[in-house]
Design an enzyme around this catalytic site. Structure first.
Site, mmCIF file in Angstrom:
data_model
loop_
_atom_site.group_PDB
_atom_site.id
_atom_site.type_symbol
_atom_site.label_atom_id
_atom_site.label_comp_id
_atom_site.label_asym_id
_atom_site.label_seq_id
_atom_site.Cartn_x
_atom_site.Cartn_y
_atom_site.Cartn_z
ATOM 1 N N TYR A 109 0.851 -1.192 0.000
ATOM 2 C CA TYR A 109 0.000 0.000 0.000
ATOM 3 C C TYR A 109 0.886 1.241 0.000
ATOM 4 C CZ TYR A 109 -4.290 2.613 0.697
ATOM 5 O OH TYR A 109 -5.343 3.474 0.540
ATOM 6 N N LYS A 165 -20.096 -20.167 -10.203
ATOM 7 C CA LYS A 165 -19.378 -20.026 -11.468
ATOM 8 C C LYS A 165 -17.937 -19.581 -11.216
ATOM 9 C CE LYS A 165 -19.887 -20.281 -15.963
ATOM 10 N NZ LYS A 165 -20.872 -19.513 -16.720
ATOM 11 N N GLU A 182 -24.025 -14.038 -17.358
ATOM 12 C CA GLU A 182 -24.681 -15.278 -16.926
ATOM 13 C C GLU A 182 -26.136 -15.006 -16.543
ATOM 14 O OE1 GLU A 182 -24.080 -19.479 -16.068
ATOM 15 O OE2 GLU A 182 -22.740 -17.970 -16.909
ATOM 16 N N ALA A 203 -35.765 -21.782 -29.647
ATOM 17 C CA ALA A 203 -35.028 -20.698 -30.295
ATOM 18 C C ALA A 203 -34.677 -19.599 -29.303
ATOM 19 C CB ALA A 203 -35.838 -20.137 -31.461
ATOM 20 N N ASN A 213 -21.429 -27.018 -19.654
ATOM 21 C CA ASN A 213 -20.712 -25.797 -20.019
ATOM 22 C C ASN A 213 -19.332 -25.676 -19.399
ATOM 23 O OD1 ASN A 213 -23.096 -25.246 -21.287
ATOM 24 N ND2 ASN A 213 -23.357 -23.205 -20.420
#
Length: 759
Positions: free
Chosen positions: A45, A100, A142, A201, A324
């Site tokens: 820092y 995720k 997502e 679709a 996925n």
């Protein structure tokens, strides 16, 4: 996003407790720099941080050099389409987004955290993400509903100079395209000729059909169907995204479109596809029923009318799961590593083609272990790799990176793709660098003949095959030839392709020589000739060790079916100890490589034995290309507190002091003193010039317990114990060892027999 696990039974309370305990949520932050001293804080820092601040102000791209940006992905959602559950709000999406982030880290070592945006207005969402987007190296969108997700992704791709990727669209598209490539391969069909029907679709469906076209499916051979029927050219009320995939077709219903179709993609809802529709399809139909949690039609129903079908679903309790997690971690890994400005069509196609190619290769043993021993082989029930295939991390990203480089979206091209693959292995397997060095040395030396003593075992057969295929040496399988060939065939291996040698101990022409030689060796130890003959004829460890002793082989690997002590006793009746035999375990954790001795031979070594263990371990480490620095570990620190066991270690030091050894050593000390320079600063007389890398334990129980403990806790890889000190190299693997463990042991056996690496 589909499940990663086999079908499980758990209660709602189980799920809540998992996410609540011991700490709420699934992610946390861990600093990558030390924060132990005032100097550390000053560098991290103020005032030290001002230096990189100015560097980035002068050149914003330096953020990749001085911050975590280059390995950081944001998972962003507004919660409008959570797991097929609908619009439950942005905060309800947080458990999914955290999950995720966990998957990014677990599978591709990509750091990630979640951002939940409190708006359902696409323009407002875009503004928020645009203004904070530069924080990360990439953005994974997502659970955003269609059609807004198309608009959001498209705008952010134009506004930001980093990859923006909506996984609900493209992840499914990549995996299903990979599956289609291989399903066509199995069915004997060509991508350019198959007729493809899409049921559903939405975002995932439209992206899937688009990517399949990019991979080779002809536009005129596709038909898409939404809840109102076929999307044909000229149909009123069709949005621009569906209209882009409309075709000239007389069909108006899904049932009509599926007559004679080769492929149907289901991304709609349970029950959308019927048995009658499947029965009307072309020969060897390809059916991807990917709705979750319940597919459009179950595999059982498909097979009841079409036994020739190739089937994939989104569920883990059926073969060929479209998951996925096979795409997004590795797609981003490749994109981040070349600092890609975007993830384009070519990169997605490259990812799909790489996944398809990987599924056609032999499946490693680790995958079978993750799937409860189920043997996977390319064919109708295995057209897509499994999420726990350890090769994904180093196999897929190079294809993605190369596509980014070829299409000009890479800021930082990779110059050495082979070196990149090695780096990728190291990200999730810290043993990769060491094994790469040893394997390269073994390949570069004249071929070693390695005995695989338990040659009838399926895991040993597969290991010998992998060893030969990797050009690590020439394996010799000991066992009955007919059974070995039968087990090899069941594993899908053709030994005639590689010319793997088989030696049947019972009928070998070498039996008489081995019996004569071993009887002369053992006759004064109480063995009769018939005992020795039985040992050679019936016990593969004796036969294999005799092959090494008599020069028909160079080294040996065994232990899959017998415990260590039994195997060692058998081998030692055949082979001599050269100077000192010890077991060395290699521990790889947090960037360190530590060699621990003795982990298998000396139960309670005395001072002279400890000194010899140190000498042998140091020589072994030097042979592995490292400079040994030996620490004798103990509960005490240079006599404090005093005790008999500490005195034994101190005597070992005095013994070495009287010898002319060529390595650094020090002791006795606890582990923190051996491995922490700040701790050693309190003892200015210490002789170690840097952290120890060889740890000599005071007894076998402390060595075995410590190595197994760090392995059980996770975050470390342990190789061994490796056996050194016999006149011929013999490696004894654990009972029931995996194929990878056997190959590793065989590689070390070949290496120990005289191969050298560069230091």
């Amino acid at each position: 996003m589909p499940d990663l696990t086999d079908k499980q039974t758990f209660s709602d309370e189980d799920a809540l407790e998992f996410h609540r305990l011991p700490t709420p949520g699934k992610i946390s932050m861990a600093p990558t720099k030390p924060m132990a001293t005032q100097r550390d804080l000053s560098l991290a820092y103020s005032p030290g941080v001002a230096v990189p601040v100015q560097a980035i102000a002068d050149d914003p791209d330096r953020a990749y050099d001085y911050t975590a940006k280059g390995n950081m992905v944001a998972v962003i959602s507004n919660g409008t389409a959570i797991l097929g559950m609908g619009n439950l709000g942005h905060m309800a999406s947080k458990p999914v987004m955290e999950g995720k982030s966990v998957l990014f880290k677990r599978f591709a070592d990509v750091d990630s955290f979640d951002v939940e945006v409190k708006t359902t207005d696409p323009a407002e969402f875009v503004t928020v993400v645009k203004n904070i987007g530069d924080t990360w190296g990439g953005i994974n969108l997502e659970d955003i509903k269609s059609p807004e997700c198309f608009e959001i992704e498209s705008q952010l791709q134009d506004l930001l100079d980093i990859p923006v990727f909506h996984d609900d669209q493209h992840g499914t598209a990549i995996i299903s395209t990979a599956g289609l490539i291989n399903a066509c391969h199995v069915a004997g069909k060509r991508l350019e000729e198959v007729k493809v029907v899409l049921s559903g679709a939405g975002a995932a469906g439209l992206s899937s059909i688009a990517l399949m076209k990019a991979a080779g499916v002809r536009v005129e051979n596709t038909v898409i169907v939404d809840r109102d029927g076929v999307v044909y050219r000229g149909r009123p009320g069709v949005d621009q995204w569906k209209a882009a995939h409309a075709t000239d077709t007389p069909h108006r219903t899904l049932a009509e479109a599926m007559v004679g179709a080769d492929v149907v993609l289901g991304l709609s809802a349970k029950g959308a596809i019927t048995k009658e529709m499947v029965a009307s399809m072309a020969p060897r139909p390809i059916i991807f029923a990917m709705a979750n949690p319940d597919p459009e039609i179950t595999p059982e129903d498909v097979l009841s009318v079409r036994s020739d079908a190739i089937i994939a679903t989104g569920r883990s309790d059926y073969a060929n799961q479209v998951n996925n997690v096979l795409a997004f971690p590795y797609l981003f890994r490749g994109a981040l590593d070349v600092r890609a400005r975007q993830i384009n069509h070519e990169m997605k196609v490259a990812c799909a083609q790489a996944l398809a190619a990987l599924a056609r290769e032999a499946v490693p043993d680790e995958v079978a272990a993750a799937y409860r021993g189920r043997q996977l082989k390319f064919g109708p029930d295995y057209i897509i790799p499994t999420p726990f295939d350890p090769r994904l991390i180093w196999y897929i990203p190079p294809f993605v990176a190369q596509a980014a480089m070829d299409t000009g979206v890479a800021r930082k091209p990779i110059e050495d793709m082979d070196a990149y693959r090695v780096q990728l292995r190291e990200r999730v397997d810290p043993s990769a660098a060491l094994m790469q060095k040893i394997s390269s040395a073994v390949r570069g030396a004249p071929n070693k003949r390695i005995v695989f003593a338990e040659g009838e075992e399926p895991s040993v057969i597969r290991a010998a095959w992998g060893f030969k295929q990797a050009e690590l040496g020439d394996p010799i399988l000991v066992g009955r030839e007919d059974l070995i060939r039968q087990n090899a065939a069941e594993a899908g291996l053709n030994f005639d392709d590689l010319g793997i040698e088989i030696a049947n101990a019972r009928v070998s022409h070498l039996n008489a020589d081995y019996t004569d030689w071993l009887y002369e060796r053992l006759q004064r130890r109480g063995y009769l000739r018939r005992d020795v003959q039985r040992m050679i004829n019936q016990d593969r460890n004796y036969f294999g060790a005799a092959m090494c002793a008599r020069g028909q082989a160079d080294a040996m690997v065994t232990g899959v079916t017998r415990n260590f002590n039994m195997v060692l006793k058998e081998v030692r009746r055949v082979l001599d100890v050269t100077d000192r035999m010890i077991g060395v375990s290699i521990v790889l954790a947090k960037g360190r490589t530590l060699f621990v001795a003795d982990t298998s031979i000396h139960e309670l070594p005395d001072a002279p034995e400890l000194a010899q263990i140190a000498i042998k371990a140091a020589a072994t480490v030097r042979k592995l290309g490292r400079t040994p620095r030996v620490a004798f570990l103990s509960y005490s620190t240079f006599g404090n507190p005093p005790g008999d066991r500490g005195e034994k270690v101190r005597e070992a030091i005095r013994i070495l002091d009287r010898m002319d050894v060529d390595f650094e050593y020090e002791g006795e000390m606890p582990p923190e003193l051996a491995l922490d320079p700040d701790q050693r600063a309190n003892y200015p007389f210490m002789r170690l010039s840097a952290d120890a890398n060889v740890l000599v334990m005071p007894a076998i129980h402390s060595a075995a317990i410590s190595t197994r403990l760090v392995q059980a806790l996770g975050g470390a890889t342990v190789i061994g114990p490796l056996l050194v000190g016999l006149e011929k190299s013999v490696q004894i693997v654990p009972l029931g060892a995996s194929v990878s463990e056997i190959i590793t042991a065989a590689t070390f056996a070949a290496y120990e027999d005289g191969v050298q690496t560069e230091g």
